[in-house]
Enzyme design. Structure first.
Site, mmCIF file in Angstrom:
data_model
loop_
_atom_site.group_PDB
_atom_site.id
_atom_site.type_symbol
_atom_site.label_atom_id
_atom_site.label_comp_id
_atom_site.label_asym_id
_atom_site.label_seq_id
_atom_site.Cartn_x
_atom_site.Cartn_y
_atom_site.Cartn_z
ATOM 1 N N THR A 181 1.144 -1.129 -0.069
ATOM 2 C CA THR A 181 -0.077 0.134 0.099
ATOM 3 C C THR A 181 0.938 1.401 -0.039
ATOM 4 O OG1 THR A 181 -0.228 0.019 2.461
ATOM 5 C CG2 THR A 181 -1.765 -1.414 0.895
ATOM 6 N N THR B 164 1.656 4.613 1.598
ATOM 7 C CA THR B 164 2.539 4.925 2.821
ATOM 8 C C THR B 164 3.239 3.812 3.101
ATOM 9 O OG1 THR B 164 0.739 6.668 3.124
ATOM 10 C CG2 THR B 164 2.320 6.167 5.020
ATOM 11 N N CYS B 165 2.612 2.786 3.389
ATOM 12 C CA CYS B 165 3.550 1.581 3.939
ATOM 13 C C CYS B 165 4.798 1.283 3.152
ATOM 14 C CB CYS B 165 2.530 0.326 4.011
ATOM 15 S SG CYS B 165 1.209 0.678 5.092
ATOM 16 N N SER B 166 4.504 1.206 1.658
ATOM 17 C CA SER B 166 5.695 0.899 0.849
ATOM 18 C C SER B 166 6.475 2.027 0.443
ATOM 19 C CB SER B 166 5.004 0.264 -0.462
ATOM 20 O OG SER B 166 4.310 -0.841 -0.222
#
Length: 160
Positions: free
Chosen positions: A46, A48-50
């Site tokens: 996803t 922000t996560c990545s």
């Protein structure tokens, strides 16, 4: 009820991929006698996560471990195959342990879930980071919905 500083980590089974296949990791095995930075996020791959959350811990892994941390672990409500593929795509190597909380057992047990149903994602882990020493929560930084400020690698390094 949400876990808080001073609480013990609940006994839960998580999954990770090892060179010989999927492996079960108990929270006791993960935390007993160790200092661990565990950060959780809504989903592998996803935005922000990545782009920010996982890369920050990969980039600063050596500095974090130099402060006495035995393990840096990334947890998400995804399966072990997805977490493994994401870890490889982010070049985590042995810097960050990729943990699958596939049924959200850990996330529910610590009371840190979010409802991603409106995005077609179902129940997910909230975005947070915690410092755990010998199974006890010593620091806990939980993000407000949609935020990415207090659970970053940089924020955790300030606590160490």
């Amino acid at each position: 009820m949400t876990i808080k500083i001073g609480d013990k980590i609940p006994a839960v089974q998580l999954k990770t991929m090892a060179s010989d296949g999927m492996k079960t990791v108990s929270t006791d095995e993960l935390f007993k006698g160790k200092k661990v930075v565990l950060f959780a996020l809504p989903g592998a791959f996803t935005p922000t996560c990545s782009a920010k959350h996982l890369p920050g811990f990969v980039q600063h892994a050596e500095k974090i471990k130099a402060k006495g941390i035995d393990t840096i672990a990334c947890l998400s409500v995804n399966d072990a195959f997805v977490m493994d593929a994401w870890g490889k795509s982010q070049s985590t190597g042995d810097k960050v342990l990729m943990l699958a909380d596939g049924n959200a057992d850990f996330s529910k047990a610590v009371g840190l879930t979010m409802d991603g149903s409106s995005y077609g994602m179902g129940l997910r882990a909230s975005r947070y980071a915690m410092l755990v020493e010998d199974g006890t929560v010593k620091a806990l930084n939980v993000e407000a919905p949609g935020a990415f400020e207090v659970s970053s690698a940089e924020a955790m390094m300030k606590l160490l």
